[in-house]
Structures are given as structure tokens and as C-alpha cells.
Design an enzyme around this catalytic site. Structure first.
Site, mmCIF file in Angstrom:
data_model
loop_
_atom_site.group_PDB
_atom_site.id
_atom_site.type_symbol
_atom_site.label_atom_id
_atom_site.label_comp_id
_atom_site.label_asym_id
_atom_site.label_seq_id
_atom_site.Cartn_x
_atom_site.Cartn_y
_atom_site.Cartn_z
ATOM 1 N N LYS A 19 0.705 -1.106 0.042
ATOM 2 C CA LYS A 19 0.036 0.064 0.112
ATOM 3 C C LYS A 19 0.949 1.259 -0.072
ATOM 4 C CE LYS A 19 -4.188 -1.827 1.903
ATOM 5 N NZ LYS A 19 -3.688 -3.404 2.247
ATOM 6 N N GLU A 66 -9.335 1.287 -5.689
ATOM 7 C CA GLU A 66 -10.264 1.808 -4.675
ATOM 8 C C GLU A 66 -10.076 3.084 -4.301
ATOM 9 O OE1 GLU A 66 -10.972 -1.461 -1.871
ATOM 10 O OE2 GLU A 66 -11.166 -2.921 -3.396
ATOM 11 N N GLU A 120 -6.052 2.223 -2.529
ATOM 12 C CA GLU A 120 -5.210 0.726 -2.700
ATOM 13 C C GLU A 120 -5.764 0.333 -4.157
ATOM 14 O OE1 GLU A 120 -6.141 -2.898 -0.454
ATOM 15 O OE2 GLU A 120 -7.632 -1.683 0.288
ATOM 16 N N ARG A 123 -6.114 -7.804 -9.567
ATOM 17 C CA ARG A 123 -7.065 -9.230 -10.005
ATOM 18 C C ARG A 123 -8.436 -8.789 -10.139
ATOM 19 N NH1 ARG A 123 -10.232 -9.231 -5.446
ATOM 20 N NH2 ARG A 123 -9.374 -8.273 -3.576
#
Length: 460
Positions: free
Chosen positions: A117, A275, A289, A293
Site C-alpha cells: 500500500k 479503490e 489501494e 486481480r
């Protein structure tokens, strides 16, 4: 296109989803399974299947050596990791590359950079993407954390530099709390991720959780608009929507453009999600973050855009360029997904891994149920409780909520307790209907007895 034999290193509903996407592309599928998953639907649907070890995840789905060996044994030329398990493991991506097998996702270097992060935050800042005020890098000591917090301003969020799923997070209202909670967060992060690294950021009050779906081929990146995932319990999403009704067009455009800028800056390949926290009072968004995937909630994006995200990630990882330009991506209507878990929401969400009896699934235009169930299937007790995802699409948000309520009435899974009663109560709630919620809204709503009232006929 270099992929003809695809190995699926996952289980449950996402394994079924990948098999169906691959089959439409004419790709041969190979399903990995643990001893606890021998009867899984994905094993029955795949062209072939191979056992990779005992039921515990650490001895099967999380064992890199076993998964790579099985992929080689079955002559797979690519591996799709799904979500969870090894889907954000740079070591797994590297092991596959060394074995000459394509990883359906970004490079190990990108996973490493965006999975940490702190490094992801630094990459975002370099790409001009707004981030929550916080520490410039990892924090080594509690004294250092206290100094940073003075600059950032309380309350602050103490977060694990590695990992996710809400683990290793603490919120401190003042320095005394910070000094007490930081060592706890460090210990939890070390236990969960093998990495006790922490960083600090200002705690945004009552934020909304917005995320942007991106696709990249390693050179070009595009977005497929945004989702809102603010209805969360213990930092786990339970209800997701596309798009985010709280955003105006100008903010939406800026948000999505920032996601593309960051994806291009890291030469992203595959499907990924950025996000953000959205502060509706200030109309400001902050990157928090990146998930490197496919996401559990990807179907709501597919419903509003018509893009098959799983097929597109297989294509680009098989060497093709993106089949779509940004101008090709349009959105239509509103979609909602609710997670149907094998849990009893009226008993503190106690897990309920029973045997599936008679099964009735909702049908109709704009209704989709992604799952891995069949009548007589015994839900194994070893894994995540997600049974499936009920997704609806309608012209407006209000119509989507109405369609969701109808679809939930049409869902029956005998022999199981599920979270369907929670979603029925949420669909009937006036606050949810008005879109008046945030990431800290659901837990107090539950604590106030709203679910019990709704299921016993009282006011919600």
C-alpha cells in the site's frame, strides 16, 4: 492468442465463472481442486481436473509449488488465479513465469508495487492521483507514528502496508490511543501477512467506498466506470452497485481518468480495480489501494457496460491488445450485486456449511446468479462462506432495488441458512433506497436491531 489450455487455480463461484468465459473463447479448461473440493461444480464442468492437496488452503490452493507442478503436469499454458488465494502473490506470478506459463494478470513487479500500500500510494502520487493525507512511507516506530499523526491530524487510521480484507487496521482518536493500538496493528499484520509494516493516514469521517474497474494490455489502459461498495460489515463488502449514484458527472469523469492515469503509469495488464474513499461533504476522492486481480463484484460492471471482463483479461494476457477503446465503453442503467453467504445473519452471521436441498433460482431479464451449487452438494467447512452472487440490472437504481427484492423472494436454497434475509431487509430500508449510507453505516444499523425488526414484521 497464446492461451489454449487454461489452468484455474481457485475454487467456488469464481472457478465456474472462469470456466464459462474460457469455454466461450474455445479454450480447454483444467480445474485445480483440494481433497475437500472433489465434488465441486467447477470440477464437473471443466474439461479436466487435478487434485493439488489436502483440504486446508495452506496445503493446496495456497501452496505455490503444488499449484505450479500441477499446471506443468497438465501441460497448461496459462493459469488464472481468480480472487483471493494466490491472486495477488508476486511469488506465484514469478514461479509461473520461470516455468514458462502465462499468468492471467499483471507482472510480478506490478503486483509487488501495487500490492504494497505504501508503494501504491507513492505510485498514485507520482501519477497525480489524490491520496488521503498520511505518512510518506512505512513507519518504523510508534514515536515516528505519533509525529506523523500530529501533522496529518486526528483521528488517524493505522494500516498494514501489506495485505487487505480489513486486517491490521486500527483507528486512533488521539496520541494515547495511537500508542496503544499501533503495536496491536503491527502484530496482526505480521500474523496475517508475514509483514508487520505499517503506515498512517487521516481517517476520513463517514466516507463512501468507490472503486474504478480498469483494463490494460501492458501499454494502453481504459476504465469501465465505477462501483460503490459502501455497505460493509467488518470491512467486508456485502452489497455493491454500478454506478455510484452519489457522484456527479464531473467528479465521475475525474475519478475514472485518475484510475486510467495510474494504470497506464504502471503498465498494467489484465483486469484491476482502484479503490477510493469519497468524502461527499467535500466532494473529494482519495486513492487508497489497488487490487491487481478480478474482483468479487465485477458482474455489476459487466451488467452496465456489456463487457466480459474475464474474457478480456484472458485475451490481453494471451498477448492480444485490448479489443475496446475508451470510446467503446458506454454504461446503461444501474446494477446491484448482493453476496449470498452460508451464514445465519440472525445468529451473529454464524457460518452454516450444510447440504444443499431443493434449489430454486431467480430468473428473468436483467437477473443473474453466479454460483457453484447443485442439489445434494455438501458445502465444505474449510473455506470462505460465499455461495454465490445475485446480480440485477434495471434502467434506474430504484427499479434495480425493486428487481433485487423480487429476485431475493425467488431464491430458495433448502438445507442452508444464508444472508438473503439481510439483503431483503436492506432493499426495504428507506436509507438504502435513498442512497443515504457510508462505510460505517451498516454495523450500527445491525446493532440497532433493524434486521430483526424487518424479519419479524416490525419497522425497519
Amino acid at each position: 492468442m497464446t492461451i489454449s489450455r487454461l489452468f484455474i487455480a481457485n475454487r467456488g463461484e469464481i472457478a465456474v465463472r472462469i470456466i464459462r468465459a474460457a469455454r466461450e473463447l474455445g479454450i480447454h479448461t483444467i480445474q485445480a481442486y483440494s481433497e475437500g473440493d472433489a465434488d465441486m461444480l467447477a470440477v464437473k464442468l471443466a474439461d479436466e481436473a487435478i487434485c493439488i492437496g489436502p483440504a486446508p488452503s495452506k496445503d493446496s490452493y495456497l501452496d505455490i509449488a503444488k499449484v505450479v507442478a500441477a499446471a506443468k503436469q497438465t501441460k497448461a499454458d496459462a493459469v488464472h488465479p481468480g480472487y483471493g488465494f494466490l491472486s495477488e502473490s508476486p511469488a506465484f506470478a514469478r514461479a509461473l513465469a520461470q516455468a514458462g506459463i502465462t499468468y492471467v494478470g499483471p507482472t510480478a513487479e506490478t503486483i509487488e508495487r501495487m500490492g504494497d500500500k505504501v508503494a501504491a500510494r507513492q505510485a498514485a502520487e507520482a501519477a497525480g492521483v489524490p491520496v488521503v493525507p498520511g505518512s510518506k512511507g512505512r513507519i518504523g516506530t510508534v514515536d515516528e507514528a505519533a509525529e506523523v499523526a500530529k501533522t496529518v491530524g486526528y483521528p488517524v487510521m493505522i494500516k498494514a502496508a501489506a495485505g487487505g480484507g480489513g486486517r491490521g487496521i486500527r483507528i486512533a482518536a488521539d496520541e494515547a490511543e495511537l500508542r496503544k493500538l499501533a503495536p496491536q496493528a503491527q502484530a496482526e499484520a505480521q500474523a496475517a501477512f508475514g509483514d508487520g509494516g505499517l503506515y498512517l493516514e487521516r481517517a476520513v469521517q463517514s466516507p463512501r467506498h468507490i472503486e474504478v474497474q480498469i483494463l490494460g494490455d501492458g501499454e494502453t489502459a481504459i476504465h469501465c466506470y465505477e462501483r460503490e461498495c459502501s455497505l460493509q460489515r467488518r470491512r467486508q463488502k456485502v452489497w455493491e452497485e454500478a454506478g455510484a449514484a452519489c457522484l456527479d458527472d464531473e467528479t465521475r469523469e475525474a475519478l475514472c481518468a485518475s484510475a486510467v492515469a495510474l494504470a497506464q503509469a504502471v503498465n498494467y495488464r489484465g483486469a484491476g480495480t482502484l479503490e477510493y474513499l469519497y468524502d461527499s461533504a467535500r466532494n473529494e476522492f482519495y486513492f487508497i489501494e489497488m487490487n491487481t486481480r478480478i474482483q468479487v463484484e465485477h458482474p455489476v460492471t459487466e451488467m452496465v457496460t456489456g463487457v466480459d471482463l474475464v474474457q478480456e483479461m484472458i485475451r490481453v494476457c494471451g498477448g492480444e491488445k485490448l479489443s475496446l477503446t475508451q470510446a467503446d465503453i458506454t454504461r446503461s442503467g444501474h446494477a446491484i450485486e448482493v453476496r449470498i453467504n452460508a451464514e445465519d445473519p440472525l445468529m451473529q452471521f454464524m457460518p452454516w456449511p450444510g447440504k444443499v436441498g431443493a434449489m430454486t433460482l431467480p430468473e428473468g431479464e436483467g437477473v443473474r446468479f453466479d454460483h457453484f451449487l447443485y442439489e445434494g452438494y455438501q458445502i465444505p467447512p474449510f473455506y470462505d462462506s460465499l455461495l454465490g452472487k445475485l446480480i440485477v440490472h434495471a434502467p434506474t437504481r430504484a427499479e434495480a432495488i425493486e428487481k433485487l427484492a423480487t429476485a431475493l423472494e425467488g431464491l430458495s436454497l433448502e438445507g442452508l441458512k444464508t444472508t438473503a434475509p439481510l439483503h431483503k431487509a436492506l432493499a426495504a430500508d428507506t436509507g438504502v433506497q435513498a442512497g443515504d449510507f457510508h462505510t460505517q453505516w451498516l454495523e450500527p444499523w445491525l446493532e440497532a436491531g433493524n434486521l430483526t425488526k424487518a424479519t419479524t414484521g416490525g419497522a425497519s
